[in-house]
Design a protein around this motif. Structure first.
Motif, PDB file in Angstrom:
ATOM      1  N   ALA A 164       0.825  -1.211   0.000  1.00  0.00           N
ATOM      2  CA  ALA A 164       0.000   0.000   0.000  1.00  0.00           C
ATOM      3  C   ALA A 164       0.853   1.252   0.000  1.00  0.00           C
ATOM      4  CB  ALA A 164      -0.919  -0.012   1.220  1.00  0.00           C
ATOM      5  N   GLN A 165       1.972   1.210   0.725  1.00  0.00           N
ATOM      6  CA  GLN A 165       2.871   2.373   0.739  1.00  0.00           C
ATOM      7  C   GLN A 165       3.505   2.581  -0.631  1.00  0.00           C
ATOM      8  OE1 GLN A 165       3.636   4.588   3.545  1.00  0.00           O
ATOM      9  NE2 GLN A 165       4.223   5.664   1.655  1.00  0.00           N
ATOM     10  N   ALA A 166       3.972   1.482  -1.244  1.00  0.00           N
ATOM     11  CA  ALA A 166       4.554   1.586  -2.578  1.00  0.00           C
ATOM     12  C   ALA A 166       3.512   2.080  -3.581  1.00  0.00           C
ATOM     13  CB  ALA A 166       5.121   0.239  -3.008  1.00  0.00           C
ATOM     14  N   ARG A 386       2.586 -15.965  -8.235  1.00  0.00           N
ATOM     15  CA  ARG A 386       3.937 -15.485  -8.522  1.00  0.00           C
ATOM     16  C   ARG A 386       4.040 -15.048  -9.974  1.00  0.00           C
ATOM     17  NH1 ARG A 386       7.968 -20.020  -7.717  1.00  0.00           N
ATOM     18  NH2 ARG A 386       7.469 -19.687  -5.505  1.00  0.00           N
ATOM     19  N   GLN A 387       3.466 -15.849 -10.859  1.00  0.00           N
ATOM     20  CA  GLN A 387       3.449 -15.480 -12.267  1.00  0.00           C
ATOM     21  C   GLN A 387       2.566 -14.251 -12.496  1.00  0.00           C
ATOM     22  OE1 GLN A 387       5.305 -16.858 -14.736  1.00  0.00           O
ATOM     23  NE2 GLN A 387       4.538 -15.158 -15.997  1.00  0.00           N
ATOM     24  N   ALA A 388       1.481 -14.138 -11.714  1.00  0.00           N
ATOM     25  CA  ALA A 388       0.603 -12.971 -11.851  1.00  0.00           C
ATOM     26  C   ALA A 388       1.321 -11.686 -11.478  1.00  0.00           C
ATOM     27  CB  ALA A 388      -0.636 -13.155 -10.988  1.00  0.00           C
ATOM     28  N   VAL A 389       2.175 -11.731 -10.459  1.00  0.00           N
ATOM     29  CA  VAL A 389       2.950 -10.538 -10.075  1.00  0.00           C
ATOM     30  C   VAL A 389       3.885 -10.135 -11.210  1.00  0.00           C
ATOM     31  CG1 VAL A 389       4.719  -9.662  -8.508  1.00  0.00           C
ATOM     32  CG2 VAL A 389       2.796 -10.978  -7.607  1.00  0.00           C
ATOM     33  N   GLU A 390       4.576 -11.120 -11.764  1.00  0.00           N
ATOM     34  CA  GLU A 390       5.483 -10.808 -12.866  1.00  0.00           C
ATOM     35  C   GLU A 390       4.710 -10.258 -14.073  1.00  0.00           C
ATOM     36  OE1 GLU A 390       7.559 -14.391 -13.666  1.00  0.00           O
ATOM     37  OE2 GLU A 390       8.623 -14.434 -11.737  1.00  0.00           O
ATOM     38  N   SER A 391       3.567 -10.859 -14.360  1.00  0.00           N
ATOM     39  CA  SER A 391       2.762 -10.389 -15.494  1.00  0.00           C
ATOM     40  C   SER A 391       2.234  -8.983 -15.236  1.00  0.00           C
ATOM     41  CB  SER A 391       1.601 -11.347 -15.753  1.00  0.00           C
ATOM     42  OG  SER A 391       2.086 -12.641 -16.061  1.00  0.00           O
ATOM     43  N   SER A 392       1.813  -8.717 -14.003  1.00  0.00           N
ATOM     44  CA  SER A 392       1.298  -7.384 -13.673  1.00  0.00           C
ATOM     45  C   SER A 392       2.386  -6.337 -13.774  1.00  0.00           C
ATOM     46  CB  SER A 392       0.697  -7.403 -12.268  1.00  0.00           C
ATOM     47  OG  SER A 392      -0.401  -8.287 -12.197  1.00  0.00           O
ATOM     48  N   ASP A 415      -5.256   1.628 -13.352  1.00  0.00           N
ATOM     49  CA  ASP A 415      -5.770   0.261 -13.262  1.00  0.00           C
ATOM     50  C   ASP A 415      -4.641  -0.758 -13.229  1.00  0.00           C
ATOM     51  OD1 ASP A 415      -8.365   1.127 -13.215  1.00  0.00           O
ATOM     52  OD2 ASP A 415      -8.699   0.860 -15.376  1.00  0.00           O
ATOM     53  N   ALA A 416      -3.593  -0.529 -14.011  1.00  0.00           N
ATOM     54  CA  ALA A 416      -2.449  -1.443 -14.015  1.00  0.00           C
ATOM     55  C   ALA A 416      -1.747  -1.445 -12.673  1.00  0.00           C
ATOM     56  CB  ALA A 416      -1.481  -1.054 -15.132  1.00  0.00           C
ATOM     57  N   ARG A 417      -1.663  -0.267 -12.038  1.00  0.00           N
ATOM     58  CA  ARG A 417      -1.031  -0.201 -10.718  1.00  0.00           C
ATOM     59  C   ARG A 417      -1.884  -0.919  -9.672  1.00  0.00           C
ATOM     60  NH1 ARG A 417       3.360   2.784 -10.575  1.00  0.00           N
ATOM     61  NH2 ARG A 417       3.661   4.496 -12.071  1.00  0.00           N
ATOM     62  N   ARG A 418      -3.205  -0.759  -9.750  1.00  0.00           N
ATOM     63  CA  ARG A 418      -4.086  -1.448  -8.800  1.00  0.00           C
ATOM     64  C   ARG A 418      -3.957  -2.962  -8.954  1.00  0.00           C
ATOM     65  NH1 ARG A 418      -7.945   2.449 -10.716  1.00  0.00           N
ATOM     66  NH2 ARG A 418      -8.213   4.166  -9.215  1.00  0.00           N
ATOM     67  N   GLN A 419      -3.878  -3.448 -10.169  1.00  0.00           N
ATOM     68  CA  GLN A 419      -3.736  -4.874 -10.409  1.00  0.00           C
ATOM     69  C   GLN A 419      -2.418  -5.403  -9.851  1.00  0.00           C
ATOM     70  OE1 GLN A 419      -4.274  -5.535 -14.593  1.00  0.00           O
ATOM     71  NE2 GLN A 419      -6.445  -4.931 -14.579  1.00  0.00           N
TER      72      GLN A 419
END
Length: 467
Positions: A164-166, A386-392, A415-419
């Protein structure tokens, strides 16, 4: 030197305090084992239950009682006695006074020969002690699970705060860029408003995340009695191992055989069965051998006064001893129906205990199956997230690049940042959920112990917790 000495001492205290506040999972569990009131209560109950065995055994051993008494007795009275003078018989009034002291004591030895209820109580005590031990072992395993849940809840809350801070920092930069672009006429005011709204939502999310972290820290402190500024978190390459054996039915069978709550419920059923036998013993006779020795001593005077004569004083001293050995048989005949009522009551309680055992079996089977599937699903979920984080992250970079050349809008970037924020928090939580599911499976099978914590602890490293 006078200035540097206190400074060095202060630095040493600060370093010592920091080292004391750093903890891993095993350290936190050790603190909980020492300070958790619930585990101390379970230990006290276990020790109390152990005393049922010597108490039941004592009822079958000889019972020796001693009693004593001291009595002061005074009485006076009068009575008519015939008096003959020649052929003339008259009645005279005689006064009598007694003043005596009596001291006595008795010793009685009773040896039960046949008391069915006491033999059943002794047998019941063995099951009661075994149940107490099973309950205490389960309390130890439950403490491991409770400690792990609260420990990883703190880490999960810290991960949410960090993300949340980032996110807030990124939205702040996005808002600053949007305002500058609006000032030179590159974007519309709606883009600035979208960026400001996202920034405000991120600020609110950070406040909520810090509140959740504070609550998680307090829950851990409630368990351990201490606060920790640093907790060890799982390393990035923490292994994800499937349950071994990879057979759900084997885990269920093991759980039904070894789960401590099932064992406790099974012993409770045995205890209830023994209680029925104890209650039925109220219809049976009892047989005791009784040996008694009694000793008494009287001392005092007895004064008799006749008319026209001086009082006559007689000593009232006496000693008495008695010894007896008897075989006493007690046969219950009628107690108003109380004995039959107690038997029916214990039969109903035994029926309830059997139902509790059935419920414990079903709950344990469900828990074993759910935990087994939970471990498998969390392994896949961790890898997917883990793959979702890399994809996001890749998607965010692409969206930001498109925004720079004008093919993407501010809304797309937000929206990309929220994801990415959601993917990061879900990934962190999934790793903790995997560990907790592993512990839950071991708890269901009754095999959870400190060695399991130490194995998990080997894959943790320290991280600072936000206050």
């Amino acid at each position: 030197m006078k200035v540097r000495a206190p400074l060095i001492a202060a630095c040493s205290l600060i370093l010592a305090s920091a080292a004391a506040d750093a903890a891993d999972l095993v350290t936190v569990y050790q603190r909980a084992l020492q300070n958790d009131p619930q585990i101390r209560e379970a230990d006290a109950l276990r020790l109390a239950s152990r005393e049922s065995k010597p108490q039941a055994l004592a009822a079958l051993l000889p019972q020796l009682d001693a009693s004593g008494s001291a009595e002061k007795f005074k009485s006076d009275g009068s009575s008519l006695f015939p008096s003959t003078d020649g052929d003339l018989t008259t009645f005279v009034n005689r006064q009598t006074e007694n003043d005596t002291d009596t001291i006595g004591w008795q010793v009685q030895l009773r040896q039960p020969v046949f008391r069915w209820d006491q033999w059943m109580t002794l047998k019941r005590a063995d099951a009661e002690v075994a149940q107490a031990e099973a309950d205490y072992r389960f309390a130890q395993q439950d403490l491991i699970q409770r400690t792990s849940i609260r420990y990883f809840d703190v880490l999960a809350a810290q991960d949410t705060v960090d993300a949340a801070q980032a996110s807030l920092d990124a939205f702040a930069r996005q808002l600053e860029q949007a305002e500058k672009r609006f000032e030179v006429g590159l974007i519309a005011i709606t883009d600035v408003q979208e960026a400001r709204a996202a920034h405000d939502q991120a600020a609110a999310a950070l406040i909520q995340a810090k509140r959740t972290l504070a609550t998680a820290r307090e829950l851990l402190r409630e368990l351990t009695g201490e606060s920790f500024d640093q907790l060890a978190a799982p390393v990035d390459d923490m292994p994800l191992e499937s349950p071994n054996p990879a057979n759900e039915e084997q885990w269920v069978t093991t759980a039904l055989d070894q789960n401590l709550q099932v064992i406790s419920a099974r012993l409770a059923t045995d205890i209830a069965k023994q209680d029925v036998r104890v209650a039925r013993a109220g219809h049976l006779p009892s047989l005791d051998i009784v040996a008694t020795h009694a000793d008494s001593e009287d001392s005092g005077t007895r004064t008799v006064t006749n008319p026209n004569t001086a009082p006559q004083v007689f000593p009232a001293d006496a000693d008495g001893k008695s010894d007896s050995i008897s075989l006493q048989v007690t046969v219950p005949i009628y107690s108003g129906g109380a004995t039959s009522s107690r038997v029916r009551q214990q039969v109903y309680l035994h029926r309830a205990a059997r139902e509790r055992l059935e419920r414990a079996n079903r709950e344990t089977e469900r828990l074993a199956r759910d935990s087994y599937l939970g471990v498998l699903s969390e392994i896949s979920r961790v890898r997917a997230l883990r793959q979702a984080v890399e994809s996001s992250q890749t998607a965010l970079q692409a969206t930001e690049a498109g925004f720079e050349v004008g093919t993407r809008t501010t809304v797309d970037v937000l929206d990309a940042r929220r994801q990415l924020f959601e993917a990061q928090t879900n990934y962190a939580r999934s790793r903790y959920d995997y560990i907790l599911n592993v512990l839950q499976l071991q708890l269901a099978t009754g095999t959870l112990d400190r060695a399991d914590l130490e194995e998990i602890n080997s894959f943790l490293r320290e991280r600072t917790i936000t206050r």
